[in-house]
Design a protein around this motif. Structure first.
Motif, mmCIF file in Angstrom:
data_model
loop_
_atom_site.group_PDB
_atom_site.id
_atom_site.type_symbol
_atom_site.label_atom_id
_atom_site.label_comp_id
_atom_site.label_asym_id
_atom_site.label_seq_id
_atom_site.Cartn_x
_atom_site.Cartn_y
_atom_site.Cartn_z
ATOM 1 N N LEU A 85 32.244 29.475 19.154
ATOM 2 C CA LEU A 85 31.792 28.119 19.453
ATOM 3 C C LEU A 85 32.852 27.324 20.204
ATOM 4 O O LEU A 85 34.042 27.417 19.917
ATOM 5 N N ALA A 86 32.385 26.526 21.141
ATOM 6 C CA ALA A 86 33.270 25.640 21.899
ATOM 7 C C ALA A 86 33.373 24.285 21.204
ATOM 8 O O ALA A 86 32.662 24.010 20.236
ATOM 9 N N GLU A 87 34.248 23.458 21.681
ATOM 10 C CA GLU A 87 34.448 22.132 21.096
ATOM 11 C C GLU A 87 33.149 21.345 21.083
ATOM 12 O O GLU A 87 32.437 21.255 22.088
ATOM 13 N N GLY A 88 32.828 20.799 19.934
ATOM 14 C CA GLY A 88 31.656 19.946 19.795
ATOM 15 C C GLY A 88 30.347 20.684 19.586
ATOM 16 O O GLY A 88 29.318 20.048 19.334
ATOM 17 N N GLU A 89 30.344 22.006 19.696
ATOM 18 C CA GLU A 89 29.087 22.745 19.539
ATOM 19 C C GLU A 89 28.689 22.858 18.069
ATOM 20 O O GLU A 89 29.527 22.881 17.172
ATOM 21 N N LYS A 90 27.367 22.958 17.853
ATOM 22 C CA LYS A 90 26.799 23.081 16.522
ATOM 23 C C LYS A 90 25.982 24.364 16.438
ATOM 24 O O LYS A 90 25.201 24.674 17.334
ATOM 25 N N ALA A 91 26.165 25.089 15.333
ATOM 26 C CA ALA A 91 25.449 26.347 15.147
ATOM 27 C C ALA A 91 24.926 26.451 13.726
ATOM 28 O O ALA A 91 25.527 25.927 12.785
ATOM 29 N N ILE A 92 23.804 27.138 13.592
ATOM 30 C CA ILE A 92 23.338 27.536 12.267
ATOM 31 C C ILE A 92 23.438 29.052 12.224
ATOM 32 O O ILE A 92 23.116 29.740 13.196
ATOM 33 N N SER A 93 23.919 29.564 11.104
ATOM 34 C CA SER A 93 24.252 30.981 11.015
ATOM 35 C C SER A 93 23.883 31.542 9.651
ATOM 36 O O SER A 93 23.927 30.829 8.645
ATOM 37 N N THR A 94 23.526 32.827 9.615
ATOM 38 C CA THR A 94 23.229 33.480 8.338
ATOM 39 C C THR A 94 24.477 34.114 7.736
ATOM 40 O O THR A 94 24.383 34.883 6.778
ATOM 41 N N THR A 95 25.640 33.808 8.293
ATOM 42 C CA THR A 95 26.892 34.366 7.785
ATOM 43 C C THR A 95 27.293 33.678 6.481
ATOM 44 O O THR A 95 26.515 32.918 5.900
ATOM 45 N N ASN A 96 28.517 33.936 6.009
ATOM 46 C CA ASN A 96 28.860 33.505 4.655
ATOM 47 C C ASN A 96 29.830 32.337 4.550
ATOM 48 O O ASN A 96 30.013 31.796 3.470
ATOM 49 N N ARG A 97 30.462 31.937 5.650
ATOM 50 C CA ARG A 97 31.457 30.875 5.563
ATOM 51 C C ARG A 97 31.330 29.910 6.737
ATOM 52 O O ARG A 97 30.977 30.315 7.837
ATOM 53 N N ARG A 106 36.131 28.349 11.625
ATOM 54 C CA ARG A 106 35.743 29.696 11.213
ATOM 55 C C ARG A 106 35.104 30.478 12.368
ATOM 56 O O ARG A 106 35.360 31.672 12.538
ATOM 57 N N MET A 107 34.247 29.827 13.143
ATOM 58 C CA MET A 107 33.537 30.526 14.216
ATOM 59 C C MET A 107 33.970 30.063 15.600
ATOM 60 O O MET A 107 33.249 30.281 16.579
ATOM 61 N N GLY A 108 35.106 29.448 15.682
ATOM 62 C CA GLY A 108 35.571 29.012 16.992
ATOM 63 C C GLY A 108 36.387 27.744 16.927
ATOM 64 O O GLY A 108 37.268 27.590 16.087
ATOM 65 N N HIS A 109 36.066 26.814 17.810
ATOM 66 C CA HIS A 109 36.853 25.600 17.946
ATOM 67 C C HIS A 109 36.862 24.789 16.654
ATOM 68 O O HIS A 109 35.824 24.662 15.988
ATOM 69 N N PRO A 110 38.000 24.225 16.270
ATOM 70 C CA PRO A 110 38.066 23.431 15.033
ATOM 71 C C PRO A 110 37.180 22.188 15.061
ATOM 72 O O PRO A 110 36.914 21.603 14.002
ATOM 73 N N GLU A 155 30.853 22.825 14.598
ATOM 74 C CA GLU A 155 30.246 22.708 13.273
ATOM 75 C C GLU A 155 29.354 23.911 13.003
ATOM 76 O O GLU A 155 28.566 24.311 13.859
ATOM 77 N N VAL A 156 29.476 24.469 11.794
ATOM 78 C CA VAL A 156 28.672 25.620 11.396
ATOM 79 C C VAL A 156 27.865 25.266 10.150
ATOM 80 O O VAL A 156 28.413 24.771 9.157
ATOM 81 N N TYR A 157 26.576 25.545 10.209
ATOM 82 C CA TYR A 157 25.660 25.359 9.094
ATOM 83 C C TYR A 157 25.186 26.746 8.649
ATOM 84 O O TYR A 157 24.938 27.608 9.494
ATOM 85 N N LEU A 158 25.057 26.967 7.354
ATOM 86 C CA LEU A 158 24.665 28.267 6.827
ATOM 87 C C LEU A 158 23.245 28.222 6.268
ATOM 88 O O LEU A 158 22.850 27.245 5.636
ATOM 89 N N SER A 159 22.498 29.311 6.497
ATOM 90 C CA SER A 159 21.125 29.367 5.984
ATOM 91 C C SER A 159 20.654 30.810 5.895
ATOM 92 O O SER A 159 21.369 31.748 6.258
#
Length: 256
Positions: A208-220, A225-229, A232-236
């Motif tokens: 993920l790049a700066e400011g990007e938002k993702a939803i992921s089936t991963t665990n953390r 965790r998935m890129g730029h500090p 944002e990562v959402y889990l589902s």
């Protein structure tokens, strides 16, 4: 102990997210989580693996289910040796017993930046997603891909959303091809990655790049965790992630 009846689109990933939300990321530190009760006994092996996989997100050393006929059949199909099975002693004393009625549990989403920052999908704000990830060690099993194929069949990924699907193993990848699932996902607009951790650990395609938002089936979903500090990562679950890929925002298959 899980009792009651699961609602539509609610499965093992939702139960473990809900449980981590109750316990917190240190609630089972250096302990074992034993998943039991009527509902746990009815979960498929794939859903059990998802819950055991994420026990560590509550700080646990491991997550276990009592072995039953389903577990023994799973082992017998794969192992060359006779399985050995262990059970809690009848007089075992547990440090804590958490009883959960699942009747009213909705599909769950963990918000940034912690797996215990959990809420029902109906309470997640609507915002534009940049990426959806389905797969990894947590939810890359054939059942997960079947659910995604069911939801995405005849539909298209929302414009501007990257959908990355990562089968959990070469065997699962092969089964998904044989069942036509991979073709369905490709027609929907997904990109299929090789069986790896994928972007889950910030080391493969889909960072993920700066400011990007993702939803992921991963665990953390910790910071960076998935890129730029500043991403944002959402889990589902795969069901919520698949529906979100079509909607272009976090949502439920019910909306489709």
């Amino acid at each position: 102990e899980y009792e009651g009846r699961l609602r539509q689109w609610v499965g093992g990933k939702d139960l473990i997210l809900y449980t981590i939300g109750l316990l917190g990321v240190e609630g089972a530190a250096y302990k074992t989580l034993e998943f039991s009760g009527e509902v746990a006994g009815k979960l498929t092996m794939d859903q059990r693996f998802t819950m055991a996989n994420m026990a560590v997100e509550a700080g646990a050393k491991n997550g276990i289910f009592e072995p039953d006929d389903m577990a023994r059949a799973y082992v017998n199909e794969r192992a060359e040796r006779q399985g050995t099975y262990f059970y809690s002693d009848s007089d075992a004393v547990f440090e804590k017993v958490v009883r959960i009625n699942v009747d009213d549990i909705e599909p769950q989403v963990a918000l940034p930046h912690s797996p215990d920052n959990v809420c029902p999908v109906s309470r997640v704000d609507h915002f534009r997603l940049d990426q959806v990830v389905i797969g990894s060690c947590t939810n890359g099993r054939i059942e997960d891909l079947r659910v995604s194929g069911e939801i995405l069949k005849g539909r298209k990924v929302a414009r501007g959303v990257r959908l990355i699907v990562i089968p959990g193993s070469p065997d699962i990848y092969k089964k998904a091809i044989q069942e036509g699932i991979i073709e369905t996902l490709l027609e929907a607009g997904a990109v299929i990655g090789p069986p790896t951790c994928g972007p889950c650990l910030g080391g493969h395609m889909g960072i993920l790049a700066e400011g990007e938002k993702a939803i992921s089936t991963t665990n953390r979903n910790f910071i960076g965790r998935m890129g730029h500090p500043k991403s944002e990562v959402y889990l589902s679950s795969p069901a919520i992630a698949s529906a979100s890929a079509v909607l272009g925002r976090i949502g439920s298959p019910v909306e489709l």
